[in-house]
Scaffold this active site. Sequence first.
Site, PDB file in Angstrom:
ATOM      1  N   PHE A  89       0.796  -1.221   0.000  1.00 27.59           N
ATOM      2  CA  PHE A  89       0.000   0.000   0.000  1.00 27.59           C
ATOM      3  C   PHE A  89       0.824   1.264   0.000  1.00 27.59           C
ATOM      4  O   PHE A  89       0.341   2.335   0.318  1.00 27.59           O
ATOM      5  CB  PHE A  89      -0.944  -0.018   1.197  1.00 27.59           C
ATOM      6  CG  PHE A  89      -1.690  -1.293   1.250  1.00 27.59           C
ATOM      7  CD1 PHE A  89      -2.781  -1.474   0.412  1.00 27.59           C
ATOM      8  CD2 PHE A  89      -1.278  -2.325   2.047  1.00 27.59           C
ATOM      9  CE1 PHE A  89      -3.447  -2.669   0.406  1.00 27.59           C
ATOM     10  CE2 PHE A  89      -1.948  -3.532   2.040  1.00 27.59           C
ATOM     11  CZ  PHE A  89      -3.031  -3.702   1.221  1.00 27.59           C
ATOM     12  N   GLY A  90       2.048   1.108  -0.381  1.00 26.01           N
ATOM     13  CA  GLY A  90       2.880   2.296  -0.452  1.00 26.01           C
ATOM     14  C   GLY A  90       4.348   1.923  -0.387  1.00 26.01           C
ATOM     15  O   GLY A  90       4.707   0.778  -0.124  1.00 26.01           O
ATOM     16  N   MET A  91       5.161   2.928  -0.628  1.00 26.39           N
ATOM     17  CA  MET A  91       6.602   2.710  -0.657  1.00 26.39           C
ATOM     18  C   MET A  91       7.136   2.671   0.775  1.00 26.39           C
ATOM     19  O   MET A  91       6.672   3.404   1.642  1.00 26.39           O
ATOM     20  CB  MET A  91       7.217   3.875  -1.436  1.00 26.39           C
ATOM     21  CG  MET A  91       8.638   3.650  -1.833  1.00 26.39           C
ATOM     22  SD  MET A  91       8.822   2.215  -2.903  1.00 26.39           S
ATOM     23  CE  MET A  91       8.183   2.843  -4.448  1.00 26.39           C
ATOM     24  N   ASP A 139      -3.125 -11.082   3.416  1.00 28.63           N
ATOM     25  CA  ASP A 139      -2.131 -10.826   2.386  1.00 28.63           C
ATOM     26  C   ASP A 139      -0.817 -11.496   2.758  1.00 28.63           C
ATOM     27  O   ASP A 139       0.245 -10.887   2.687  1.00 28.63           O
ATOM     28  CB  ASP A 139      -1.957  -9.310   2.230  1.00 28.63           C
ATOM     29  CG  ASP A 139      -1.249  -8.965   0.923  1.00 28.63           C
ATOM     30  OD1 ASP A 139      -1.219  -9.826   0.022  1.00 28.63           O
ATOM     31  OD2 ASP A 139      -0.707  -7.848   0.830  1.00 28.63           O
TER      32      ASP A 139
END
Length: 665
Positions: A365-367, A480
Amino acid sequence: MWALAAKFILVAVATILYCFLVIVESAKLQTFAAEYGPFNETSYDIFEVIRPATISNGALQVTPDSASSDFEIGYRSGRILLKQRFKLWEEHASQPQLASFNTSFLFNVYRLSNDTAVEGLAFIIAPNLLLPPGSAGQFLGLTNTMEDTSDTNRYVAVELDAYEDYFDPDGNHVGIDVNNIKSIKTEYLDLHNITIAPIGMFKFYNLWVDYDGLNKVIDVYIAEQLEKNGSTPPKPGSPILSADLDLREHVNQYAYLGFSASTGTEGQLNSVLRWNLTVQHFSDSGKELDKWMKIMLGGGLVVLVLVFAVGFGYRYHKLRVAAPSSDLVGALKCLPATPREFKFKDLKKATSSFDEKNKLGQGGFGMVYRGMLVKENMEIAVKLLSRENIKGQHDFLSELTIINRLRHKHLVKLLGWCHKKGKLLLVYEYMPNGSLDKHLFIGPNKEPLEWNVRYKIISGVASALHYLHNEYDQKVVHRDLKASNIMLDSDFNAQLGDFGLARALDNGRTSCAEAEGVLGTLGYIAPECFLTGKATRQSDIYAFGAVLLEVVCGQRPGTRIAGFPFLVDWVWLLHRDGKLLEAVDQRLGDNYTIEEANRLLLLGLACSHPDAGERPRTQSILQIISGAMPVPNVPPFKPAFIWPAGGPMDMDSVITVSITTSDFV
Ligand SMILES: *[C@@H]1O[C@H](CO)[C@@H](O)[C@H](O)[C@H]1NC(C)=O
């Protein structure tokens, strides 16, 4: 002084009027109307789901469905009732008054065996929110051997019976039950071309139950609905079953409405997909009213005294109503204890302005950046969430609250957060050894992960999963699980990351195939997820199985070997041929323990069982890994993926979906 007296009188009159209104109001009939379904996790707030009943696959599963249940299907009973109770008659009225109701629900009963469907589903007016013990089999969750035929039962039900017990007319009928499992009236459904549980197919029926409290008549109607999501069929012109019934004689004054069902030896799925309910009930009066009267009068008195004492000197001040802070930051600040708010400036400094060279990788969901808090001499990992991923702020927050409370030595710790210019940053403990996948799939000239390290990682992940699934009071599904989400600390202990975020950020809808794209994660996704789109504990177990095989074999789950689309299929073939150990990572040579490798591979296959209900649970997984329990018995052939679960799927679409998924690879 006169003005004061006038106001005093005014307030007194108003108070008395108000009390009077409350009394009048409470003696009146009230209409309750609701439409329910498709059902989801929030339905647990409204319904009392008495285990082993569950809510899954969009439906009320009044007895277990295989996909998401922790229970065996056979010989069970369950109930799902509306938590709200209704007052169905008025006792003290000059003439007895009875409530009326109309209800209609879409249901699906799926038979698991080709020979017999067992047993049935019923709409019930129940005295309480309990399930009678021993109500499986012939008792449809309505009653039991001790209570049957007793008037203390206090239930009335409309049963849809798919099995012929000795007291039944046949194995496909509808009946009205009054405190006795032998119906007072039944109708053969065969006569109407209706089969509750047809062999090998899904049928959806809509059932209407109308009760006329004035004439004391109950009417039942039934019609087939062609598709699960199709429009409700028109209500037939005449009832299939009708009976005179004075509810006052048979059910409690305060009663509950809902469903009850049971299975017998062979088992069947009993699902309710949609439910409409309109009840004309009496509002609480009697004792309740007395209580309210006291409260109102007491309240009125207090108000009067206050008004008197304070006088009218005060000007009316507009109350400043504290607006509930819908603000993300405000709510984050309220998170209990540990996670702290970081200053953006500090995080920026720590990561050298989010420099490329500090990039640890792209998380779901993001870096993620590596950082160093100089003052504290502490290394951190900073995840920069992209704003557009945050769909439901409230979901996100509630999830974050949960994540924050979770503490386990194999879960990555959340240290804090920061919010700046629409960007949300999460700060985690830094994991010096990065993610597991980086160590599994390395170039040929680097040392492969040692066997005992692999074993340690697997058992760490298993214990984290066990904690998420069972030990915390709110059950958490990771959603996940994959090698790139398993972080390794300086001692190569597994630390599970990103748990819960998938749901928080995707609102739970697409959580099985999350943001990163289906391609990279396909091998981790349980087959039923393609149908339900819903992550469950069982789908976590499936992903765990994929990770297990990945760690032992040193191959990605989606690796095509020997013509098989997934690693698991190849391993299953080796198992059939008695050559299971050939699956072990070649780079290890002989440097592994045969017995352990065998154990993990078989466990990996067991977790990859296409039938969610057959997968082991975390408790057994832990015991198997520790050697306290023998390895599961894995069939030589990978069982076909069948979909009895929940029923609301037709077989054609299952096949289509499966073909599509293998096309991805
Ligand atoms: C419930 O009511 C709505 C609106 O009247 C209707 O569209 C729907 O078909 C009803 N569903 C059932 C199961 O009766």
